[in-house]
Design an enzyme around this catalytic site. Structure first.
Site, PDB file in Angstrom:
ATOM      1  N   ARG A   1      22.701  54.210  24.883  1.00 48.68           N
ATOM      2  CA  ARG A   1      22.521  54.480  26.318  1.00 48.68           C
ATOM      3  C   ARG A   1      23.313  55.720  26.763  1.00 48.68           C
ATOM      4  O   ARG A   1      24.475  55.889  26.403  1.00 48.68           O
ATOM      5  CB  ARG A   1      22.994  53.260  27.109  1.00 48.68           C
ATOM      6  CG  ARG A   1      22.959  53.462  28.612  1.00 48.68           C
ATOM      7  CD  ARG A   1      22.791  52.191  29.361  1.00 48.68           C
ATOM      8  NE  ARG A   1      23.934  51.290  29.311  1.00 48.68           N
ATOM      9  CZ  ARG A   1      23.910  50.057  29.808  1.00 48.68           C
ATOM     10  NH1 ARG A   1      22.818  49.585  30.366  1.00 48.68           N
ATOM     11  NH2 ARG A   1      24.970  49.294  29.731  1.00 48.68           N
TER      12      ARG A   1
ATOM     13  N   LYS B   1      17.420  45.959  32.748  1.00 49.71           N
ATOM     14  CA  LYS B   1      17.192  45.689  34.174  1.00 49.71           C
ATOM     15  C   LYS B   1      17.153  46.986  34.987  1.00 49.71           C
ATOM     16  O   LYS B   1      16.258  47.181  35.794  1.00 49.71           O
ATOM     17  CB  LYS B   1      18.316  44.804  34.748  1.00 49.71           C
ATOM     18  CG  LYS B   1      18.502  43.481  34.070  1.00 49.71           C
ATOM     19  CD  LYS B   1      19.559  42.639  34.774  1.00 49.71           C
ATOM     20  CE  LYS B   1      20.972  43.220  34.767  1.00 49.71           C
ATOM     21  NZ  LYS B   1      21.580  43.370  33.434  1.00 49.71           N
TER      22      LYS B   1
ATOM     23  N   ARG C   1      28.646  55.611  29.360  1.00 47.49           N
ATOM     24  CA  ARG C   1      29.469  54.822  30.290  1.00 47.49           C
ATOM     25  C   ARG C   1      30.750  54.388  29.597  1.00 47.49           C
ATOM     26  O   ARG C   1      30.727  53.988  28.441  1.00 47.49           O
ATOM     27  CB  ARG C   1      28.685  53.581  30.747  1.00 47.49           C
ATOM     28  CG  ARG C   1      27.882  53.824  31.992  1.00 47.49           C
ATOM     29  CD  ARG C   1      26.943  52.700  32.289  1.00 47.49           C
ATOM     30  NE  ARG C   1      27.574  51.382  32.325  1.00 47.49           N
ATOM     31  CZ  ARG C   1      26.964  50.287  32.774  1.00 47.49           C
ATOM     32  NH1 ARG C   1      25.729  50.367  33.222  1.00 47.49           N
ATOM     33  NH2 ARG C   1      27.566  49.120  32.768  1.00 47.49           N
TER      34      ARG C   1
ATOM     35  N   ARG D   1      25.968  37.498  39.640  1.00 51.50           N
ATOM     36  CA  ARG D   1      26.475  37.473  38.271  1.00 51.50           C
ATOM     37  C   ARG D   1      27.112  36.127  37.931  1.00 51.50           C
ATOM     38  O   ARG D   1      27.523  35.913  36.805  1.00 51.50           O
ATOM     39  CB  ARG D   1      27.592  38.508  38.098  1.00 51.50           C
ATOM     40  CG  ARG D   1      27.185  39.953  37.871  1.00 51.50           C
ATOM     41  CD  ARG D   1      26.599  40.190  36.518  1.00 51.50           C
ATOM     42  NE  ARG D   1      27.101  41.316  35.772  1.00 51.50           N
ATOM     43  CZ  ARG D   1      26.732  42.590  35.913  1.00 51.50           C
ATOM     44  NH1 ARG D   1      25.903  42.947  36.846  1.00 51.50           N
ATOM     45  NH2 ARG D   1      27.225  43.525  35.115  1.00 51.50           N
TER      46      ARG D   1
ATOM     47  N   ARG E   1      31.704  42.202  27.455  1.00 54.81           N
ATOM     48  CA  ARG E   1      30.732  42.031  28.548  1.00 54.81           C
ATOM     49  C   ARG E   1      29.669  41.002  28.181  1.00 54.81           C
ATOM     50  O   ARG E   1      29.224  40.233  29.028  1.00 54.81           O
ATOM     51  CB  ARG E   1      30.091  43.387  28.890  1.00 54.81           C
ATOM     52  CG  ARG E   1      31.060  44.289  29.657  1.00 54.81           C
ATOM     53  CD  ARG E   1      30.600  45.722  29.682  1.00 54.81           C
ATOM     54  NE  ARG E   1      29.303  45.900  30.290  1.00 54.81           N
ATOM     55  CZ  ARG E   1      28.451  46.869  29.966  1.00 54.81           C
ATOM     56  NH1 ARG E   1      28.760  47.745  29.021  1.00 54.81           N
ATOM     57  NH2 ARG E   1      27.313  46.964  30.572  1.00 54.81           N
TER      58      ARG E   1
HETATM   59  P1  AMP Z   1      26.201  46.865  35.469  1.00 53.52           P
HETATM   60  O1  AMP Z   1      25.881  48.290  35.775  1.00 53.52           O
HETATM   61  O2  AMP Z   1      25.336  45.899  36.244  1.00 53.52           O
HETATM   62  O3  AMP Z   1      26.225  46.578  33.993  1.00 53.52           O
HETATM   63  O4  AMP Z   1      27.696  46.606  36.008  1.00 53.52           O
HETATM   64  C1  AMP Z   1      28.792  47.318  35.480  1.00 53.52           C
HETATM   65  C2  AMP Z   1      30.071  46.595  35.833  1.00 53.52           C
HETATM   66  O5  AMP Z   1      30.200  46.523  37.257  1.00 53.52           O
HETATM   67  C3  AMP Z   1      30.152  45.159  35.351  1.00 53.52           C
HETATM   68  O6  AMP Z   1      30.607  45.055  34.013  1.00 53.52           O
HETATM   69  C4  AMP Z   1      31.164  44.585  36.347  1.00 53.52           C
HETATM   70  O7  AMP Z   1      32.474  45.010  36.052  1.00 53.52           O
HETATM   71  C5  AMP Z   1      30.760  45.282  37.648  1.00 53.52           C
HETATM   72  N1  AMP Z   1      29.735  44.524  38.388  1.00 53.52           N
HETATM   73  C6  AMP Z   1      28.456  44.893  38.659  1.00 53.52           C
HETATM   74  N2  AMP Z   1      27.834  43.962  39.386  1.00 53.52           N
HETATM   75  C7  AMP Z   1      28.734  42.961  39.577  1.00 53.52           C
HETATM   76  C8  AMP Z   1      28.696  41.702  40.239  1.00 53.52           C
HETATM   77  N3  AMP Z   1      27.591  41.270  40.853  1.00 53.52           N
HETATM   78  N4  AMP Z   1      29.825  40.941  40.221  1.00 53.52           N
HETATM   79  C9  AMP Z   1      30.950  41.354  39.626  1.00 53.52           C
HETATM   80  N5  AMP Z   1      31.055  42.502  38.966  1.00 53.52           N
HETATM   81  C10 AMP Z   1      29.961  43.323  38.949  1.00 53.52           C
END
Ligand code: AMP
Length: 216
Positions: free
Chosen positions: A128, A14, A161, A89, A172
């Site tokens: 990544r 994404k 990360r 989410r 996750r």
């Molecule tokens: P991402 O970069 O989208 O994979 O997000 C990394 C982490 O940020 C996730 O594993 C969550 O801990 C947190 N996170 C990102 N977006 C959300 C969301 N919309 N709701 C809750 N936690 C989020």
């Protein structure tokens, strides 16, 4: 402003895709993950609340996300398409988004689902590498930087990360299956879902076709 949601598991591409698309004038990429990582780095109140959840691979509480989003979702006259990456989410967040957009008089145009088999997701996440300075994302196998370990965009040293270690990734993916997967039906029922096979590399033409469909 047209809002399009990018849906997909961690590692479905994404962020990379949205960053590519956002090179087109008028398209803006808004990633809650990037906003949260910036908040953690800056030590803001939202960042302090979010840090432990993120490191454990859990979702940050909806109230923190809702506030962050409200601060960053201004209808900007120069934004023609707003791509939401990583939000919503869960179903509660989808309802929060619907309310927020209704209050701003903005229409949700569609949800683009990037479908990728689990084994491909795990392999992608293992490769990544991200830039801690500008959030650019690379992959040692599929999208290597020009100079190993160095960000093409800003020259900073790339990192893995913290939440990309194998145990956290498994968790996750489980959180995705339990909390985010129901959104597929949520948007399908509302006639907004567009699924794209995102397991290969040459994704852009398929996405552009899907975005055109969403737009018409
Ligand atoms: P991402 O970069 O989208 O994979 O997000 C990394 C982490 O940020 C996730 O594993 C969550 O801990 C947190 N996170 C990102 N977006 C959300 C969301 N919309 N709701 C809750 N936690 C989020």
């Amino acid at each position: 402003m047209n809002v399009v949601i990018l849906l997909g598991a961690p590692g479905s591409g994404k962020g990379t895709l949205a960053a590519e698309l956002a090179r087109v004038p008028g398209i803006r990429h808004l990633s809650t993950g990037d906003l949260l990582r910036a908040a953690v780095k800056a030590g803001t109140p939202a960042g302090l609340k979010a840090k432990a959840y993120m490191e454990a691979g859990n979702l940050v509480p909806d109230a923190v996300i809702a506030e962050l989003l409200a601060e960053n979702l201004d209808a900007d006259p120069d934004t023609h398409v707003l791509l939401l990456d990583g939000f919503p989410r869960n179903v509660a967040q989808a309802d929060i988004l619907a309310d927020l957009l209704a209050r701003k008089g903005v229409r949700l145009r569609g949800a683009l689902l990037l479908e990728v088999p689990d084994d491909v997701l795990v392999a992608r996440i293992a490769g990544r590498r991200v830039c801690p300075a500008c959030s650019a994302t690379f992959n040692v196998a599929t999208l290597p930087p020009k100079v190993e370990g160095v960000c093409d965009a800003c020259g900073a040293a790339l990192v893995t990360r913290k939440d990309d270690d194998p145990a956290t990734v498994r968790h996750r993916l489980q959180v995705y299956a339990e909390q985010t997967f129901p959104l597929i039906d949520y948007y399908r029922q509302r006639g907004l879902l567009h699924a794209v096979d995102a397991s290969g590399h040459d994704l852009e033409p398929k996405i552009e076709a899907a975005l055109r469909k969403i737009h018409d």
